[in-house]
Design a protein around this motif. Sequence first.
Motif, mmCIF file in Angstrom:
data_model
loop_
_atom_site.group_PDB
_atom_site.id
_atom_site.type_symbol
_atom_site.label_atom_id
_atom_site.label_comp_id
_atom_site.label_asym_id
_atom_site.label_seq_id
_atom_site.Cartn_x
_atom_site.Cartn_y
_atom_site.Cartn_z
ATOM 1 N N VAL A 132 40.167 17.249 29.730
ATOM 2 C CA VAL A 132 40.822 17.343 28.426
ATOM 3 C C VAL A 132 42.156 18.075 28.511
ATOM 4 C CG1 VAL A 132 38.635 17.257 27.200
ATOM 5 C CG2 VAL A 132 39.599 19.473 27.827
ATOM 6 N N ALA A 133 42.349 18.818 29.608
ATOM 7 C CA ALA A 133 43.592 19.574 29.767
ATOM 8 C C ALA A 133 43.777 19.919 31.239
ATOM 9 C CB ALA A 133 43.557 20.852 28.928
ATOM 10 N N GLU A 134 45.026 20.201 31.597
ATOM 11 C CA GLU A 134 45.307 20.724 32.931
ATOM 12 C C GLU A 134 45.079 22.235 32.891
ATOM 13 O OE1 GLU A 134 49.100 21.640 35.856
ATOM 14 O OE2 GLU A 134 49.331 20.199 34.211
ATOM 15 N N VAL A 135 44.105 22.709 33.641
ATOM 16 C CA VAL A 135 43.708 24.116 33.581
ATOM 17 C C VAL A 135 44.119 24.815 34.864
ATOM 18 C CG1 VAL A 135 41.806 25.746 33.282
ATOM 19 C CG2 VAL A 135 41.750 23.520 32.125
ATOM 20 N N ARG A 136 44.862 25.912 34.722
ATOM 21 C CA ARG A 136 45.272 26.698 35.887
ATOM 22 C C ARG A 136 44.936 28.162 35.638
ATOM 23 N NH1 ARG A 136 51.376 24.498 36.479
ATOM 24 N NH2 ARG A 136 51.455 25.714 38.406
ATOM 25 N N LEU A 137 44.432 28.800 36.669
ATOM 26 C CA LEU A 137 44.036 30.200 36.591
ATOM 27 C C LEU A 137 45.055 31.054 37.327
ATOM 28 C CD1 LEU A 137 42.010 32.437 35.869
ATOM 29 C CD2 LEU A 137 40.740 31.852 37.947
ATOM 30 N N LEU A 138 45.679 31.969 36.595
ATOM 31 C CA LEU A 138 46.666 32.889 37.153
ATOM 32 C C LEU A 138 46.033 34.272 37.261
ATOM 33 C CD1 LEU A 138 49.575 33.801 37.930
ATOM 34 C CD2 LEU A 138 50.013 34.059 35.469
ATOM 35 N N PHE A 139 45.982 34.806 38.491
ATOM 36 C CA PHE A 139 45.384 36.119 38.722
ATOM 37 C C PHE A 139 46.480 37.092 39.133
ATOM 38 C CE2 PHE A 139 43.192 39.536 40.786
ATOM 39 C CZ PHE A 139 41.925 39.601 40.197
ATOM 40 N N LEU A 140 46.638 38.164 38.369
ATOM 41 C CA LEU A 140 47.630 39.195 38.660
ATOM 42 C C LEU A 140 46.970 40.357 39.381
ATOM 43 C CD1 LEU A 140 49.426 39.102 35.217
ATOM 44 C CD2 LEU A 140 50.255 38.133 37.354
ATOM 45 N N ASP A 141 47.485 40.670 40.542
ATOM 46 C CA ASP A 141 46.910 41.735 41.362
ATOM 47 C C ASP A 141 47.946 42.821 41.571
ATOM 48 O OD1 ASP A 141 45.074 43.115 42.860
ATOM 49 O OD2 ASP A 141 44.711 41.495 44.295
ATOM 50 N N CYS A 142 47.492 43.969 42.084
ATOM 51 C CA CYS A 142 48.394 45.086 42.304
ATOM 52 C C CYS A 142 47.703 46.098 43.203
ATOM 53 C CB CYS A 142 48.772 45.732 40.972
ATOM 54 S SG CYS A 142 50.052 46.998 41.099
ATOM 55 N N ASP A 143 48.484 46.815 43.985
ATOM 56 C CA ASP A 143 47.955 47.842 44.870
ATOM 57 C C ASP A 143 47.304 48.959 44.058
ATOM 58 O OD1 ASP A 143 48.023 49.058 47.726
ATOM 59 O OD2 ASP A 143 48.845 50.643 46.447
ATOM 60 N N ASP A 144 46.193 49.489 44.577
ATOM 61 C CA ASP A 144 45.447 50.523 43.857
ATOM 62 C C ASP A 144 46.304 51.743 43.539
ATOM 63 O OD1 ASP A 144 43.295 48.877 44.005
ATOM 64 O OD2 ASP A 144 42.083 50.143 45.330
ATOM 65 N N GLU A 145 47.113 52.173 44.495
ATOM 66 C CA GLU A 145 47.925 53.368 44.284
ATOM 67 C C GLU A 145 48.930 53.163 43.156
ATOM 68 O OE1 GLU A 145 49.279 57.023 44.242
ATOM 69 O OE2 GLU A 145 47.552 56.381 45.467
ATOM 70 N N VAL A 146 49.523 51.967 43.085
ATOM 71 C CA VAL A 146 50.475 51.671 42.018
ATOM 72 C C VAL A 146 49.754 51.608 40.676
ATOM 73 C CG1 VAL A 146 52.106 49.958 41.135
ATOM 74 C CG2 VAL A 146 52.055 50.500 43.573
ATOM 75 N N LEU A 147 48.557 51.041 40.651
ATOM 76 C CA LEU A 147 47.772 51.024 39.414
ATOM 77 C C LEU A 147 47.465 52.441 38.943
ATOM 78 C CD1 LEU A 147 45.229 48.120 40.092
ATOM 79 C CD2 LEU A 147 47.186 48.096 38.525
ATOM 80 N N ARG A 148 47.090 53.301 39.888
ATOM 81 C CA ARG A 148 46.815 54.687 39.516
ATOM 82 C C ARG A 148 48.048 55.353 38.929
ATOM 83 N NH1 ARG A 148 43.390 54.572 44.199
ATOM 84 N NH2 ARG A 148 45.102 55.198 45.569
#
Length: 295
Positions: free
Chosen positions: A80-96
Amino acid sequence: MNRIVIVTGMAGAGRTTALKVLEDLGFEAVDNLPINLLRKLVQALDPLETDVAIGIDPRSRTFDVDALMPRLERLRGSGVAEVRLLFLDCDDEVLRRRYSETRRRHPLAFDRSLEDGIAHERQIMAPLRGLADHIVDTTALTAADLKRVITGLFDPAEGQRLAIHVMSFSFRNGLPREADLVFDVRFLRNPHYDDVLRPMTGLDRPVQDYVANDLDFSSFMERLVNLLLPLLPRYRAEGKSYLTIAIGCTGGKHRSVFVTEALSAQLRDAGWAVGTHHRDIPRTVAPVAVTGSTP
């Protein structure tokens, strides 16, 4: 056919920014959608209407990776649609650091430390990351960089061309995760050992002249450009919408910066859209003279 982009990933990695970029590209953006409403939203779509970007993360009270994964698979197979999954990641230290600077509470750190909350989230998000069509690591990306990447992935106009990003970096601070191609220019003579040049950067004319006068510089640049120019149309033909070329030296301040500027200028002269970024130039350093020309 509608396009549906599911935007998810680590909390603090830039999901909100990504949704805003997609909204600017014409998507209807829905954030923190309860998983049990995903099917109803898709059923309500008019095939002739706009595309939809859906933000899903652990802050949703109904968030459940085990429940989301089969729903995504069924949605992808429905046609019914074109489905794309975008996953945003980041280093743990930067997240902290991001959470510490904003004084926000991590969504999974209720009765545990911030470090434990991030580790727990990474564990539960791992299966979803494995299903992603696109994984974007935002560790070293500015908001402008992320916009460039998202636009390259989801703007049909951008998809018809190859957007090139050339960046300098310091090997001392690690390889850039977003790099597609990496070149080491530590063989060039190092301005760091000149007391006058040391405080400058590769954006300053005296440093540029010093590096350009290395006997191997001109032949290296000629071979590098001759290597890249035949490859770029092939990348575009394979559907790649953006390419990151990383140029590294020891400190990321002199040689890699100048080579990045010189390479970017030559690729632009050849008709390619090129952006530049110098990851490891100290923010307090101001260039004495800036040049965009090649030697």
